[in-house]
Design an enzyme around this catalytic site. Structure first.
Site, mmCIF file in Angstrom:
data_model
loop_
_atom_site.group_PDB
_atom_site.id
_atom_site.type_symbol
_atom_site.label_atom_id
_atom_site.label_comp_id
_atom_site.label_asym_id
_atom_site.label_seq_id
_atom_site.Cartn_x
_atom_site.Cartn_y
_atom_site.Cartn_z
ATOM 1 N N TYR A 124 -50.282 -12.879 9.947
ATOM 2 C CA TYR A 124 -51.399 -11.946 9.783
ATOM 3 C C TYR A 124 -51.541 -11.451 8.352
ATOM 4 C CZ TYR A 124 -51.208 -11.698 14.872
ATOM 5 O OH TYR A 124 -51.205 -12.010 16.201
ATOM 6 N N LYS A 174 -39.505 -19.864 17.108
ATOM 7 C CA LYS A 174 -39.901 -21.256 17.375
ATOM 8 C C LYS A 174 -39.162 -22.119 16.359
ATOM 9 C CE LYS A 174 -42.618 -24.275 19.491
ATOM 10 N NZ LYS A 174 -42.338 -24.730 20.855
ATOM 11 N N ASP A 206 -42.261 -20.429 23.591
ATOM 12 C CA ASP A 206 -42.936 -21.020 24.757
ATOM 13 C C ASP A 206 -42.119 -20.782 26.025
ATOM 14 O OD1 ASP A 206 -41.155 -22.645 23.390
ATOM 15 O OD2 ASP A 206 -42.179 -24.520 23.829
ATOM 16 N N ASP A 230 -47.201 -10.075 19.372
ATOM 17 C CA ASP A 230 -48.570 -9.724 19.758
ATOM 18 C C ASP A 230 -48.895 -10.341 21.119
ATOM 19 O OD1 ASP A 230 -51.248 -9.119 19.837
ATOM 20 O OD2 ASP A 230 -51.765 -10.090 17.950
ATOM 21 N N ASP A 234 -48.756 -8.467 25.253
ATOM 22 C CA ASP A 234 -49.897 -8.472 26.182
ATOM 23 C C ASP A 234 -49.487 -9.112 27.505
ATOM 24 O OD1 ASP A 234 -51.702 -7.306 24.432
ATOM 25 O OD2 ASP A 234 -53.289 -8.730 24.928
#
Ligand code: NAD
Length: 335
Positions: A124, A174, A206, A230, A234
């Protein structure tokens, strides 16, 4: 607490004003020495003054002892250049107010899990841009980067959080394909030496997404980067039933905090009185606990939300028909 504390209320867009209004009513009902000042942010601020994070709003946020934030995002402004989009306001606030270290714990109560999400780095905040390639194709890029100091800082917070809980820290990355993640993993392992009481595991993002659905109770504390955090936060919200239930805090090293529900501005239900205000109300409880060192009224708010839900009152996201205001009234009655 004797001196009056200033709470900045930044309602923002969509359902932000609706849910922060209920949170403010709950704070006011506690009759604590709190002063409130409101300022526009996001699309509302862009409409009023041409910028999503006006200087006056940032100034209020800096002066305040803590900030209660609603949500930003307005589809009317999706076509604006990125720097002027409403969503930039929350990135800007986090960057300006939480410069030394950050933590974003999203407490999913039923599954008792904390996600510590790094907030000031990652894809970001890396170099980003668009260009046209030699072949005439439009291309976009966003650079993912972390330096070891940034990883070490959030790793410490992860270990300290886990040490106060069940002593299990899962670092999500990852590392099988991303160099940034390999560095992340190396640094987390180095920091682990200082926390022998915490059991450290690593999980690819994942797999973490899958395990959060399959067996969320297995997680105690998760520490992860900005992008993965992020998405996973959620996802975790749905493990407890609704995104409308989860508060969050962005804290700096001195516990100055920005408190907000984890949800966005929900343009699909904005202005209809359907938004669940519980996440905003519980954010107000976190504000009292973490920035103002007032655990008792924070406990009272959390107990009042639980008591209100126990009476059966529910907003539509939880399968009921109560309005935002009715839900707020039920929490106030329980308080
Ligand atoms: P969202 O969280 O706004 O909404 C996702 C879904 O959850 C929608 O169906 C919405 O109706 C529902 N929902 C959200 N909060 C709810 C509540 N309190 N009660 C009941 N239902 C609720 O996410 P989105 O749709 O991806 O994004 C909408 C806008 O919000 C976008 O502009 C996005 O950029 C912005 N956004 C802002 C923040 C922030 O301010 N921190 C966070 C996420 C998204």
């Amino acid at each position: 607490m004797t001196d009056t504390k200033l709470i900045a209320i930044l309602p923002g867009d969509g359902i932000g004003p609706e849910v922060t209004a209920e949170a403010r009513r709950v704070l006011e009902a506690l009759a604590l020495p709190l002063a409130f000042e409101e300022a526009p942010v996001g699309g509302a601020a862009y409409r009023a003054s041409g910028h999503p994070l006006p200087a006056e709003t940032l100034d209020l946020a800096r002066r305040a002892d803590a900030i209660l934030f609603g949500a930003v995002g307005d589809p009317a402004f999706d076509g604006l250049e990125r720097a002027l989009r409403p969503e930039q306001a929350i990135l800007g606030l986090r960057k300006h107010l939480t410069t030394s270290s950050t933590l974003k714990p999203e407490v999913a109560r039923a599954i008792d899990l904390v996600i510590v999400r790094e907030l000031n780095g990652d894809v970001y905040f890396g170099d980003k841009g668009r260009r046209t390639t030699d072949a005439g194709l439009r291309e976009g890029h966003d650079l993912m980067r972390y330096d070891e100091a940034e990883v070490r800082r959030i790793a410490h917070i992860g270990f300290q959080t886990a040490a106060k809980r069940r002593g299990k820290l899962c670092s999500v990355d990852k590392a099988n394909v991303l160099e940034t993640s390999q560095l992340w993993r190396d640094v987390v392992i180095e920091v682990a030496a200082e926390y022998p009481q915490v059991e450290l595991t690593h999980m690819y993002v994942d797999n973490a997404a899958m395990q959060l659905v399959r067996n969320p109770g297995a997680f105690d504390t998760i520490v992860t980067g900005n992008l993965f955090g992020d998405i996973l936060s959620d996802q975790a919200s749905m493990c407890v039933g609704s995104i409308g239930m989860l508060p969050s805090a962005s804290l700096d090293a001195d516990a100055k905090g920005l408190y907000e529900p984890i949800h966005g501005s929900a343009p699909d239900i904005a202005g209809q009185g359907k938004a669940n205000p519980c996440a905003a109300i519980l954010s107000a409880a976190m504000l009292l606990r973490h920035s103002l060192a007032l655990p008792e009224p924070a406990d009272r708010i959390e107990a009042a939300v639980a008591a209100a839900l126990a009476t059966g009152v529910r907003t539509p996201d939880l399968g009921g028909t109560a309005s935002t205001r009715t839900m707020g009234d039920a929490v106030l009655a329980a308080l």
